[in-house]
Design a protein around this motif. Sequence first.
Motif, short mmCIF file in Angstrom:
data_model
loop_
_atom_site.label_atom_id
_atom_site.label_comp_id
_atom_site.label_asym_id
_atom_site.label_seq_id
_atom_site.Cartn_x
_atom_site.Cartn_y
_atom_site.Cartn_z
N VAL A 213 41.91 -48.36 -16.50
CA VAL A 213 41.91 -47.80 -15.16
C VAL A 213 43.28 -47.16 -14.93
N GLY A 214 43.29 -45.86 -14.64
CA GLY A 214 44.55 -45.17 -14.37
C GLY A 214 45.05 -45.48 -12.97
N VAL A 215 46.34 -45.31 -12.76
CA VAL A 215 46.95 -45.58 -11.46
C VAL A 215 46.37 -44.63 -10.41
N GLY A 216 45.84 -45.22 -9.33
CA GLY A 216 45.26 -44.44 -8.25
C GLY A 216 43.91 -43.84 -8.56
N VAL A 217 43.33 -44.20 -9.69
CA VAL A 217 42.04 -43.65 -10.12
C VAL A 217 40.94 -44.69 -9.93
N SER A 218 39.80 -44.25 -9.42
CA SER A 218 38.64 -45.13 -9.29
C SER A 218 37.80 -45.03 -10.55
N VAL A 219 37.42 -46.17 -11.09
CA VAL A 219 36.61 -46.21 -12.30
C VAL A 219 35.41 -47.11 -12.05
N THR B 66 27.06 -52.38 -11.41
CA THR B 66 28.32 -51.66 -11.50
C THR B 66 29.12 -51.85 -10.23
N PHE B 67 30.44 -51.75 -10.36
CA PHE B 67 31.33 -51.80 -9.22
C PHE B 67 32.49 -50.86 -9.48
N THR B 68 33.25 -50.56 -8.45
CA THR B 68 34.36 -49.63 -8.56
C THR B 68 35.68 -50.39 -8.55
N ALA B 69 36.52 -50.10 -9.52
CA ALA B 69 37.87 -50.66 -9.56
C ALA B 69 38.86 -49.51 -9.34
N ILE B 70 39.95 -49.81 -8.64
CA ILE B 70 40.97 -48.82 -8.38
C ILE B 70 42.25 -49.27 -9.05
N GLY B 71 42.80 -48.44 -9.92
CA GLY B 71 44.00 -48.79 -10.65
C GLY B 71 45.25 -48.72 -9.80
N ILE B 72 46.13 -49.70 -9.95
CA ILE B 72 47.40 -49.74 -9.22
C ILE B 72 48.38 -50.61 -9.98
N LEU B 73 49.63 -50.22 -9.95
CA LEU B 73 50.68 -51.01 -10.62
C LEU B 73 51.35 -51.93 -9.65
N SER C 260 45.08 -52.52 -14.24
CA SER C 260 45.13 -51.44 -15.22
C SER C 260 43.90 -51.45 -16.13
N ASN C 261 43.02 -52.45 -15.92
CA ASN C 261 41.81 -52.59 -16.71
C ASN C 261 40.74 -53.22 -15.82
N CYS C 262 39.48 -52.92 -16.08
CA CYS C 262 38.40 -53.52 -15.28
C CYS C 262 38.44 -55.04 -15.32
N THR C 263 38.83 -55.61 -16.45
CA THR C 263 38.85 -57.07 -16.58
C THR C 263 39.91 -57.71 -15.70
N ASP C 264 40.90 -56.94 -15.22
CA ASP C 264 41.90 -57.49 -14.30
C ASP C 264 41.27 -57.90 -12.98
N MET C 265 40.08 -57.39 -12.69
CA MET C 265 39.40 -57.71 -11.44
C MET C 265 38.93 -59.16 -11.38
N SER C 266 38.89 -59.84 -12.52
CA SER C 266 38.43 -61.23 -12.53
C SER C 266 39.54 -62.19 -12.12
N SER C 267 40.72 -61.68 -11.84
CA SER C 267 41.85 -62.51 -11.44
C SER C 267 41.57 -63.22 -10.12
N SER C 268 42.02 -64.47 -10.00
CA SER C 268 41.84 -65.21 -8.76
C SER C 268 42.76 -64.66 -7.66
N THR C 269 43.75 -63.85 -8.03
CA THR C 269 44.60 -63.20 -7.04
C THR C 269 43.83 -62.12 -6.30
N ILE C 270 42.95 -61.44 -7.01
CA ILE C 270 42.18 -60.35 -6.40
C ILE C 270 40.96 -60.89 -5.67
N MET C 271 40.20 -61.73 -6.34
CA MET C 271 38.98 -62.27 -5.74
C MET C 271 39.16 -63.78 -5.62
N GLN C 272 39.12 -64.27 -4.39
CA GLN C 272 39.36 -65.68 -4.15
C GLN C 272 38.43 -66.54 -4.99
N GLY C 273 38.99 -67.43 -5.78
CA GLY C 273 38.21 -68.29 -6.65
C GLY C 273 37.94 -67.66 -8.01
#
Length: 126
Positions: free
Chosen positions: A98-104, A119-126, A72-85
């Motif tokens: 980041v809105g649900v289903g929206v690319s930011v 820059t990189f693209t994050a996609i919002g999802i619940l 729900s936020n760009c900072t959620d992308m730093s999670s080890s669940t999303i990116m290994q390590g």
Amino acid sequence: MKQVQRGFTLIELVMVIVILGVLAAVAVPKFVDLRGDAVTASTQGVAGALSSAAAINYGARSISTSKGAAVSNCTDMSSSTIMQGGLPSGYSITAAAVGVGVSVTCTLTNAGPPSTTATFTAIGIL
């Protein structure tokens, strides 16, 4: 009879090669700084990995909520669940909702030195 000298002696040629070698060893490192290029390339590489991880996470989470992680936020992308390590040390992500289903488009910063951004693209999802 007078001899005419033609060409250079071996000692003269060796001395010229030695002088050129010393100049090259001293001058070239001052003009060629590859550290900045390497830091920029590594920042762009991590940003690319984050974009890929976001797409894979979105696909996995769309199939089942037990897979992947909510974003729900760009900072959620730093999670080890999303990116290994997780996010490598020295990098930070600028917070943006980041809105649900929206690319930011999110910003990744490498503290450096030198400091670089990509820059990189994050996609919002619940």
